[in-house]
Design an enzyme around this catalytic site. Structure first.
Site, PDB file in Angstrom:
ATOM      1  N   ARG A 111      11.571  -7.616   5.310  1.00 49.21           N
ATOM      2  CA  ARG A 111      11.987  -6.115   5.452  1.00 49.21           C
ATOM      3  C   ARG A 111      13.097  -5.956   6.534  1.00 49.21           C
ATOM      4  O   ARG A 111      12.983  -6.512   7.561  1.00 49.21           O
ATOM      5  CB  ARG A 111      10.366  -5.544   5.758  1.00 49.21           C
ATOM      6  N   ARG A 154     -10.066   1.193   9.178  1.00 43.74           N
ATOM      7  CA  ARG A 154      -9.765  -0.469   9.267  1.00 43.74           C
ATOM      8  C   ARG A 154     -11.003  -1.187   9.696  1.00 43.74           C
ATOM      9  O   ARG A 154     -10.849  -2.229   9.659  1.00 43.74           O
ATOM     10  CB  ARG A 154      -8.687  -0.609  10.407  1.00 43.74           C
ATOM     11  N   LYS A 172       0.742  -1.250  -0.054  1.00 41.30           N
ATOM     12  CA  LYS A 172      -0.034   0.059   0.031  1.00 41.30           C
ATOM     13  C   LYS A 172       0.991   1.260   0.173  1.00 41.30           C
ATOM     14  O   LYS A 172       0.651   2.230  -0.721  1.00 41.30           O
ATOM     15  CB  LYS A 172      -0.974   0.038   1.324  1.00 41.30           C
ATOM     16  N   ARG A 178      -1.004 -11.271  12.887  1.00 44.84           N
ATOM     17  CA  ARG A 178      -1.589  -9.999  12.498  1.00 44.84           C
ATOM     18  C   ARG A 178      -2.680 -10.034  11.190  1.00 44.84           C
ATOM     19  O   ARG A 178      -3.459  -9.491  11.287  1.00 44.84           O
ATOM     20  CB  ARG A 178      -0.490  -8.899  12.175  1.00 44.84           C
ATOM     21  N   ARG A 235      12.137  -5.820  12.358  1.00 44.36           N
ATOM     22  CA  ARG A 235      11.243  -5.447  13.437  1.00 44.36           C
ATOM     23  C   ARG A 235      10.571  -6.620  13.969  1.00 44.36           C
ATOM     24  O   ARG A 235      10.326  -7.427  13.236  1.00 44.36           O
ATOM     25  CB  ARG A 235      10.162  -4.523  12.920  1.00 44.36           C
TER      26      ARG A 235
END
Length: 229
Positions: free
Chosen positions: A142, A103, A28, A186, A175
């Site tokens: 990432r 959301r 996104k 998630r 992270r």
């Protein structure tokens, strides 16, 4: 009112407001930046707005801090007000791309009502669709610089020197919420409310579904083509 980007403005103010929807890792942020440059729209990401408000110690930032430090969700009215204030800035004179909010259906309804009060509405909802396991693989690759916050991807956007930030040479980190097991958890939480938001806007006939497994440029092209249709 026709926009130079090929679409038609949906708000009486003449501004274009687009909403990007997709799970973590769907791209996104990347697409919002590219579309913002192509269409002359501001990229308003909820996470960035919160961080900026906290750094600047604004009134809304301090209100949000109270909830964030307790680990609670920031109330919808504070989040919407942050977006509306950014929409009032010169950078958003032609409109904006909303990323990361709403959301839930409740948030979507509240945002719709607030925009309607100001003679505006969301023109299109762009859903970037990617299979779960590909999302997990993308996010797990990432890395982020702990000093300047620059984000890299080991496959699609690696640093020039492996493991080191291009800007300051700091050692890149993964992270905790980018670890595969955390990503799956998630996604499990995200999917149901995200589908409900898409259903909400689907009833308005403004959802554009895009294949997010394509190369970045192809995804951008499909979105622009859909906006022109």
């Amino acid at each position: 009112m026709t926009d130079p980007g090929g679409g038609r403005a949906a708000s009486s103010t003449g501004r274009r407001i687009l909403l990007l929807v997709g799970s973590v890792g769907a791209g996104k942020g990347t697409q919002a930046d590219l579309l913002g440059q192509e269409l002359g729209l501001a990229h308003l990401a909820s996470g960035n707005l919160f961080r900026q408000a906290l750094r600047d110690a604004t009134e809304l930032g301090e209100q949000a801090r109270t909830y964030m430090e307790r680990g609670d969700l920031v109330p919808d009215d504070i989040t919407i007000e942050m977006f509306m204030r950014e929409l009032a800035q010169p950078a958003a004179a032609r409109g904006a791309i909303l990323d990361g909010f709403p959301r839930t259906v409740t948030q979507a309804q509240a945002l719709d009502a607030t925009l309607e009060e100001r003679g505006e509405r969301i023109e299109r909802v762009i859903s970037i669709e990617v299979p779960v396991e590909e999302l997990v693989a993308r996010v797990a690759a990432r890395r982020v610089c702990p000093t300047c916050g620059t984000t890299y991807h080991l496959v699609s956007d690696p640093p020039r020197v492996p493991g080191r930030c291009d800007r300051d040479g700091a050692e890149l980190q993964q992270r905790d919420d980018d670890r595969p097991e955390v990503v799956r958890a998630r996604l499990t939480k995200q999917v149901k409310p995200m589908l409900e938001v898409l259903e909400h806007y689907g009833r308005k006939g403004i959802v554009l579904k895009v294949d997010g497994t394509q190369p970045i440029e192809a995804v951008t092209g499909q979105i622009l083509e859909g906006l022109r249709a």
